[in-house]
Scaffold this active site. Structure first.
Site, PDB file in Angstrom:
ATOM      1  N   CYS A   1     -20.060 -22.962  41.685  1.00  0.00           N
ATOM      2  CA  CYS A   1     -21.231 -22.654  40.888  1.00  0.00           C
ATOM      3  C   CYS A   1     -21.383 -23.928  40.099  1.00  0.00           C
ATOM      4  CB  CYS A   1     -21.046 -21.401  40.302  1.00  0.00           C
ATOM      5  SG  CYS A   1     -22.223 -21.160  39.108  1.00  0.00           S
ATOM      6  N   ASP A  31       0.880  -1.289   0.049  1.00  0.00           N
ATOM      7  CA  ASP A  31       0.093  -0.028   0.034  1.00  0.00           C
ATOM      8  C   ASP A  31       0.831   1.358  -0.048  1.00  0.00           C
ATOM      9  OD1 ASP A  31      -1.936  -1.633   0.049  1.00  0.00           O
ATOM     10  OD2 ASP A  31      -2.861  -1.195   1.998  1.00  0.00           O
ATOM     11  N   ALA A  32       1.988   1.153   0.785  1.00  0.00           N
ATOM     12  CA  ALA A  32       2.929   2.269   0.755  1.00  0.00           C
ATOM     13  C   ALA A  32       3.476   2.912  -0.559  1.00  0.00           C
ATOM     14  CB  ALA A  32       3.932   1.948   1.872  1.00  0.00           C
ATOM     15  N   CYS A  88     -19.324 -14.360  37.879  1.00  0.00           N
ATOM     16  CA  CYS A  88     -20.060 -15.032  38.929  1.00  0.00           C
ATOM     17  C   CYS A  88     -18.646 -15.125  39.639  1.00  0.00           C
ATOM     18  CB  CYS A  88     -20.695 -16.326  38.528  1.00  0.00           C
ATOM     19  SG  CYS A  88     -20.635 -17.643  39.734  1.00  0.00           S
ATOM     20  N   LYS A  96     -25.360 -13.935  -6.095  1.00  0.00           N
ATOM     21  CA  LYS A  96     -26.199 -12.765  -6.233  1.00  0.00           C
ATOM     22  C   LYS A  96     -25.602 -11.775  -5.158  1.00  0.00           C
ATOM     23  CE  LYS A  96     -30.676 -11.035  -6.531  1.00  0.00           C
ATOM     24  NZ  LYS A  96     -30.246  -9.708  -6.110  1.00  0.00           N
ATOM     25  N   LYS A 101     -32.800 -17.456  -3.772  1.00  0.00           N
ATOM     26  CA  LYS A 101     -32.455 -16.677  -2.687  1.00  0.00           C
ATOM     27  C   LYS A 101     -32.043 -17.639  -1.271  1.00  0.00           C
ATOM     28  CE  LYS A 101     -33.075 -12.329  -2.506  1.00  0.00           C
ATOM     29  NZ  LYS A 101     -34.258 -11.666  -2.678  1.00  0.00           N
ATOM     30  N   GLU A 136     -23.395  -4.343  -9.425  1.00  0.00           N
ATOM     31  CA  GLU A 136     -23.747  -3.901  -8.137  1.00  0.00           C
ATOM     32  C   GLU A 136     -22.353  -3.043  -7.121  1.00  0.00           C
ATOM     33  OE1 GLU A 136     -26.309  -5.627  -5.594  1.00  0.00           O
ATOM     34  OE2 GLU A 136     -27.808  -6.113  -7.568  1.00  0.00           O
TER      35      GLU A 136
END
Ligand code: JCF
Length: 695
Positions: free
Chosen positions: A439, A35-36, A433, A117, A321, A179
């Site tokens: 427990c 990226d740099a 707890c 889709k 779908k 899209e």
């Protein structure tokens, strides 16, 4: 001013390079530079253009952003309407679609172009003479909103078409349909930023994409990374656009450098359509973007024409779908569940709702902060999401539907299972707890963890058995496992004597363990396998670990204040010490040594031969598994590495030892066989035992 040729040349090269990297990154998903580096190219181009504004052209990659905010979007009429697709949810509906198509065409089998889709926003991009001119949302299918400036900020949309073999004959006019969506990773990043700025988070990538595309200030759109995926061509004049198959139109778009779905395919017949649907559903979670089904299109364009349209949907295509992953229902109440380390999790009790293909009655609310952040109240109408195998969760509240009697949820001050005080430590999101192993809920989880494969590795002690053993008061702690007899197990009724015998056998076998496994099995909060190994290596003996205070514990490499505190608190608890005593009395044993802490002090006297030594294991050992050998070496302060280097002290070579053995010979490193290793272990241990002070 005349601009030197070399500057012109450089600007052109930069633009080409940047668009190439845009394509590699956004369309191929295969960036070739960091990226740099990309940023550097971009900056250089920006600087040159600032210096020589006459060089700026609308198709320069720098001009994707930079237009002034709009007051409102204007309208664009689509030359060819943007249709919607008919939906199918069930296999029978797909069969019926295929049957209708075959009957209308009078053929036995039909070829379909298929693709996922995309769950985004449909747009239409207009190119004139190969240049991106305008872009619009779908709108009502005939008229959409002009979002050209925003679309220009999307780097996967080519501003200028320049495909090999096609560039000379770009269509005079072409609408590219597809899209706009936000990749899942970009969505997560955006929401992280929104959280940091204390601004509203987006519910899903689709909403984020819609919100971003409809910004009146393209500068805002540019800060939200959007992606475009093409799925077809609308109106078109000129150019050499394929006229025979939809799949070839898609290949053509790809050659023009439009991103298209990699998963697109061509198949024949309804069975193959359903098979494709299953494959894509299987792939769904791993795709970088959200999809909501698959699209099937008759591949032959002449056949498409013959099939035509009904009202506004083509008869030649259908969207199959997936069951909706989100549904709206009523929040009837909030229960609180207790996990292994006492975590109290608020769980929504829901009016049953069909979502993600199953009926859901419970969904997690994560923790108190999440409940506040989403402003959830009992009685609310909520959106529930169930994606893949993930636990269903409450994602949002429809506040406008909140009834007047809606109730505020308060985290209980006591554990709902054992009644012990529940606390929320500063800086933590979870309430816990404090009942520990008293427990019953924590006890069950703790016993399951104790018996799990990477802990004491007791085969056959699973969820159902532990549930029964604890509920029938047959066992209370992990130590009670070692007091179990066949008769006690047999009283549970569900178990034949033979399998009861197997379970008892597995319990007996687990008595021989290692210190690292034992520490891990205790289930101390924040102590995973790696930390357990670190502790075992450092202290060498359980008693020394149990006596260490938080400050001592922080001397262990990689252990910070939080982990140190949870270890110290665990051993400060009398009940925990009691259980450990019972485990030892019940016959659980492991080898102890001085540990690296001691070894450090002893090393000047040459007492610890393994501390700081690096071993590499290769080939098959006869009496030890590699894991056993590793544990024994680590217990005595040694380290096990994966590859042989100059820093390796010993290579342990079993049978079939390969390249690592040869490398050791090359480097002149000491090579041990299995017997040699055992001897070394024994010597090191003996030496330490006789001199260690705390055993
Ligand atoms: O989302 C898609 N992959 C997709 C959507 C593909 C198509 O061929 C479509 C579509 C929406 C409408 N075709 C139409 C006519």
């Amino acid at each position: 001013m005349r601009i030197a040729d070399d500057i012109w040349h450089r600007v052109r090269k930069l633009r080409e390079a940047i668009e190439q990297h845009n394509y590699n990154y956004y369309a191929l998903d295969a960036p070739t530079i960091p990226d740099a580096e990309y940023d550097k190219l971009f900056q250089e181009l920006q600087e040159l253009e600032q210096h020589y504004p006459q060089l700026i052209t609308p198709d320069s990659p720098t001009q994707r952003i930079g237009a002034a905010p709009l007051k409102a979007f204007s309208q664009i009429v689509h030359r060819m309407p943007m249709l919607s697709l008919g939906n199918a949810f069930k296999a029978a509906e797909v069969d019926a679609f295929d049957r209708r198509v075959r009957q209308t065409l009078g053929v036995d089998s039909v070829e379909y172009a298929v693709e996922p889709k995309f769950d985004g926003l449909a747009v239409s991009l207009c190119y004139e003479g190969g240049i991106f001119i305008t872009g619009a949302t779908r709108g009502d299918g005939y008229i959409g909103e002009d979002v050209t400036l925003n679309l220009r900020t999307i780097r996967s949309i080519p501003l200028q078409l320049q495909a090999d073999g096609y560039s000379a004959r770009s269509p005079v006019f072409m609408e590219v349909r597809g899209e706009v969506l936000m990749l899942k990773a970009d969505f997560e990043k955006l929401n992280r930023q929104q959280r940091e700025k204390n601004e509203k988070e987006f519910i899903n990538p689709r909403n984020a994409a819609a919100g971003s595309l409809r910004q009146l200030d393209p500068g805002n759109t540019a800060t939200r990374r959007l992606t475009f995926l093409a799925y077809g061509i609308g109106a078109c004049e000129g150019g050499n656009v394929p006229r025979d198959k939809h799949s070839r139109v898609m290949d053509y778009l790809a050659s023009l450098r439009f991103p298209v779905a990699r998963e697109r395919n061509v198949v024949s017949g309804a069975t193959a359509l359903l098979e494709y649907h299953r494959e894509i559903e299987e792939l769904r979670e791993r795709l970088p973007y959200d999809i909501d089904g698959t699209v099937y299109k008759v591949n032959d364009l002449a056949q498409q024409e013959k099939l035509g349209f009904v009202s506004r949907a083509p008869r030649f295509a259908v969207a199959h779908k997936f069951p909706a992953q989100e549904a709206v229902t009523e929040l009837l109440g909030i229960d609180v569940q207790v996990g292994r380390t006492g975590t109290l999790t608020p769980v929504a009790r829901l009016k049953p709702v069909f979502v993600g293909g199953v009926t859901v009655t419970n969904a997690t609310l994560h923790n108190e902060d999440e409940i506040r952040r989403k402003d959830v109240m009992i009685g609310d109408t909520v959106a529930v999401r169930r994606a893949g195998d993930v636990i269903p969760e409450v994602v949002a509240v429809q506040k406008e539907k909140r009834p007047p009697h809606a109730k505020f949820f308060i985290m209980p001050e006591h554990c709902p299972v054992c009644g012990a005080k529940a606390v929320r430590l500063p800086g933590e999101a979870v309430t816990r707890c404090t009942g520990g192993l008293f427990c019953p809920a924590q006890r069950k989880q703790a016993i399951l963890h104790f018996a799990s494969r990477r802990a004491m590795n007791i085969d056959g002690v699973g969820h159902k058995l532990v549930e029964q053993l604890v509920d029938n008061a047959i066992i209370r702690t992990p130590a009670d496992l070692y007091k179990l007899g066949i008769t006690a197990l047999a009283t549970l009724g569900r178990m034949a004597e033979k399998s009861a015998g197997n379970v008892i056998g597995a319990i007996q076998k687990s008595k021989n363990t290692t210190l690292a496994r034992f520490i891990y099995a205790l289930g101390i909060r924040n102590v995973g396998e790696t930390t357990a190994k670190d502790l075992a290596r450092y202290f060498g003996a359980l008693d020394r670990l149990m006596e260490a205070d938080a400050e001592d514990l922080q001397q262990v490499p990689d252990i910070g204040p939080v982990v140190a505190q949870s270890i110290a608190s665990f051993f400060a608890e009398g009940h925990n010490r009691e259980v450990i005593e019972q485990l030892r009395a019940g016959g659980v044993r492991w080898e102890e040594g001085a540990g690296t802490q001691q070894a450090k002090a002893d090393s000047s006297a040459g007492l610890s031969r393994l501390s700081g030594k690096t071993f590499v294991l290769t080939g098959t050992l006869m009496n030890l598994t590699r894991e056993d050998a590793r544990e024994k070496i680590e217990a005595l302060g040694g380290k096990v590495a994966g590859s042989v280097s100059k820093r390796t002290d010993y290579v342990v070579a079993g049978t079939d030892a390969g390249s690592k053995y040869h490398r050791a010979v090359e480097l002149g490193i000491a090579i041990l066989d299995e017997a040699g290793l055992l001897q070394l272990l024994q010597d090191s241990q003996g030496g330490l035992h006789s001199t260690s002070r705390n055993l």
